[in-house]
Design a protein around this motif. Structure first.
Motif: not given
Lengths: 373, 371
Positions: B117-118, B160-166, B186-189, B135-137
């Motif tokens: 959690d941030p 896993r279907g998500a576009g994770l932004r570095v 929240a992203t992992v959940n 925030s998310l992703n």
């Protein structure tokens, strides 16, 4: 002067056999160096074969995972129940079955023995050799883990805090990284407090439907999934071991190469030094420098070849003996790995022959007459 | 005759420097291999607990949790709140963690993905670039892992279907098996389809509260959870990871040791055979069997000592250059490893020295005068 017919005399063999102890030690040294490469590759290949024991035994034509997921070991995947229903509706699908897949420990008590497992909730139970498939509150263990834990049929073990009764045993899944264990899907859902989610779905195709085409159709028609044929999924799973061990294998090949060169070079060089006077005589009798070079190269090649064959035999012996000592240590010797070790052996022979070759080529025919010691 | 005044052993060894160099190099390679394999094993153990080592002294997972990395643990929101209310708990920060099998350039790369959690504990402790996920992703990736695969702040990673932004790169978080990556819980959940859950709670004890006492209290007061001391959890992780490699590693170490014995034996035996005339002469002028054996033992000991010394230097140099050349690896060569290796090398030399013993015993002194 007319050259003598040296080709008719088996010089390479005779020189090697003149000092049998040293030749034998050299062959043994090279064999052990190559064994480093072969044994490590065989261990990783053995791990690969055990990793896919479950996948191979499912009988599914297509395996569906969360989008982007093409492996099972050390992997997370989650599919909503609605997704599994959507897959069932794709033309050509005969049946679908979702299952949960999670890492867990099986324990015999708070301070008892434990073993790590890939816990499969739902789906088939391949290679069942004893007892029956798990019902609610039951678990099937690999025979090796069951023996380690001393947990027979009817005994209670603890998994993720839940008490489960052993209902049967499977075989062929135990590796140094763990084994497979099976429970009913409802049991695992209850333990993990998950509802309406599975990790993967196993899909059977209707008769006449090609698995590859069906996988492509599922990928096209259902959002958020990656469907693979069982064969390609298993191949992807095997590559996990290969990808993660690449650097270690490279390092071991380098070390095997250095040790092999040092041992082969040492033996060949000692041999040449001891026979320098013989070479002088041979050169005086008309042996050309080229032919002398070929004799030395032949000796090194024979040493390395014998070492390579012995290394293969030792690896085969290890593959037969180690599983008897530790059921989780499985060795598998693949042609591609043998070819790689042969390439290392060839490189060893080339480099190891350099120094003795230079020494022999420099021998003066007249030197033999200069001293009498 | 006082043979000790003539440095026969040294002269015989140095008479053929190329042979000596090859023997010392081979022993050094074998010694370095043993030290590096042992160091890699120890380094692997240290790397797998990189994350845990930075966390508070008590962690809480699902009942039965005994391992942070290899075991599934799911805590529902109600449980999280109950643990937070236990007297002596100053903070209970939830994290959802799990292995992430990344597919980078067609190669599988394993990482440990931490969802936190941030603003709370559990995130990256040092950033090399960018910022923490908010925030998310959004994703913070280990710097070494990112460098290896050409990823930087602003890159997007499909997972896993998500576009994770570095959005950031962390340092001090690399590892051969488990480099770290951080995102929001929240992203992992969302990827796990288990909203509002956590896999572990990072529990900070209140001032003056002993961690082991707090561990016992949580286990007694909250059903369905396992509180466990961080150090025990880390030890269990090390056992699982390092233990899995112990068998193959031991086999490799035994093979390397066999190579060392063999190389010393070849060197000493071939040198003895090649100098049979010299040994026969020494025997003829009165050198006893014991003295001859000591002569051979001195040669094998010298090869062993020189090879071990060079091997130790190579291993230490390799372990020191690893952070520069291959930063994802950690090789920890300890002084106890070196001492053990030195003792083993001397034993190897002793074993190898016995090889020509029988030959020397049977050597006829008169053979010195025959040709």
């Amino acid at each position: 002067m007319t050259a003598l017919p040296f080709g008719a005399v088996p010089l390479v063999r005779r020189q090697l056999l003149a000092r049998r102890g040293r030749t034998l030690a050299g062959v043994l040294g090279i064999a052990v160096a190559l064994l480093l490469v072969l044994a490590l590759k065989a261990i990783f290949a053995g791990m690969e074969s055990r990793l896919t024991a479950f996948i191979d035994g499912t009988g599914a034509d297509v395996i569906v995972a969360q989008e982007g997921v093409t492996t099972m070991h050390m992997t997370q995947s989650a599919l909503a129940a609605g997704t599994v229903e959507a897959i069932a509706g794709v033309p050509g699908v005969a049946s679908t079955e979702g299952f949960l897949y999670k890492g867990a420990f099986v324990e015999t008590g708070p301070n008892g023995k434990s073993g790590i497992v890939a816990l499969v909730g739902g789906g088939p139970v391949p290679n069942l050799i004893d007892g029956r498939a798990p019902r609610s509150g039951e678990i099937v263990l690999d025979r090796v883990l069951a023996d380690t834990l001393g947990a027979g049929e009817g005994d209670v073990v603890r998994v993720l805090g839940a008490r489960l009764r052993v209902s049967g045993q499977v075989e062929g899944t135990a590796a140094i990284t763990g084994s497979f264990a099976y429970v009913a899907r409802a049991t695992l859902e209850q333990v993990l407090k998950v509802r309406n989610v599975v990790s993967y779905a196993l899909v059977r195709a209707r008769p006449g439907t090609d698995a590859g085409e069906l996988a492509a159709r599922i990928n096209r028609d259902v959002a958020g999934v990656t469907a693979s044929t069982r064969a390609s999924f298993a191949a992807s799973e095997r590559r996990v071991v290969g990808d993660m061990s690449t650097d270690i294998v490279r390092g071991m090949i380098l070390v095997g190469f250095v040790i092999g060169v040092a041992v082969a070079g040492l033996v060949a060089y000692s041999q040449v030094l001891a026979q320098l006077r013989d070479y002088g005589i041979l050169r005086a009798l008309g042996l050309s420098a080229r032919r002398a070079l070929m004799i030395v190269a032949g000796q090194v090649a024979l040493l390395v070849l014998s070492g390579f064959v012995l290394a293969l035999a030792l690896t085969a012996l290890l593959a037969a003996v180690l599983p008897e000592l530790s059921a989780t240590l499985v060795l598998s010797l693949r042609p591609v790995d043998v070819a790689q070790a042969a390439a290392v052996a060839g490189a060893v022979a080339l480099v190891a022959a350099l120094v003795p070759v230079i020494h022999v080529v420099r021998v003066e025919p007249a030197s033999v007459f200069r001293r009498t010691s | 005759m006082e043979g000790g005044r003539v440095p026969v052993a040294r002269r015989q060894l140095l008479a053929e420097p190329a042979k000596l160099v090859a023997a010392v190099a081979a022993v050094a390679a074998a010694v370095a291999l043993v030290l590096l394999l042992s160091g890699l094993r120890r380094g692997l153990g240290e790397q797998v607990t990189t994350y845990l080592d930075r966390q508070p002294p008590v962690l809480v997972g699902q009942a039965g949790a005994r391992d942070f990395l290899s075991q599934t643990s799911v805590l529902v929101p109600g449980t999280v709140a109950r643990v937070a209310r236990v007297p002596g708990v100053a903070d209970a920060a939830p994290v959802t963690e799990g292995y992430a099998m990344l597919n980078l350039h067609g190669k599988r790369v394993l990482a440990l993905l931490i969802g936190y959690d941030p603003g709370r504990r559990g995130g990256p402790w040092r950033l090399a670039a960018g910022r923490r996920p908010a925030s998310l992703n959004e994703l913070v990736l280990d710097r070494v892992l990112a460098d290896e695969h050409g990823l930087a702040v602003g890159s997007t990673l499909r997972f896993r279907g998500a576009g994770l932004r570095v959005v950031g790169l962390s340092s001090g978080t690399s590892g051969f098996m488990t480099p770290l990556a951080f995102t929001t819980r929240a992203t992992v959940n969302a990827m796990n389809r288990q909203p509002n859950t956590a896999s572990f709670l990072l529990v900070t004890p209140g001032r003056g509260v002993a961690p082991d006492a707090l561990e016992r209290r949580i286990n007694a007061e909250v059903p369905g959870v396992s509180a466990i001391l961080r150090d025990r959890l880390a030890a269990n992780d090390r056992d699982v990871f390092v233990g899995a490699f112990s068998g193959p590693l031991l086999a490799m170490i035994l093979i390397a040791a066999a190579v060392a014995v063999l190389v010393i034996a070849i060197t000493v035996y071939s040198s003895t055979r090649d100098r049979s005339r010299e040994y026969a002469t020494l025997k003829a002028v009165g050198l006893g069997r014991g003295a001859l054996l000591r002569l051979v033992a001195a040669q094998s000991g010298a090869v062993a000592v020189a090879g071990t010394a060079l091997g130790v230097v190579l291993a230490v140099a390799a372990s020191r250059s690893v952070p520069e050349l291959a930063p994802k690896y950690l090789i920890v060569v300890t002084s106890s490893d070196i001492v053990r290796m030195a003792v083993a090398a001397l034993l190897f030399a002793l074993a190898a020295g016995f090889v020509p013993a029988r030959y020397l015993a049977a050597l006829d002194p008169a053979s010195a005068f025959r040709r």
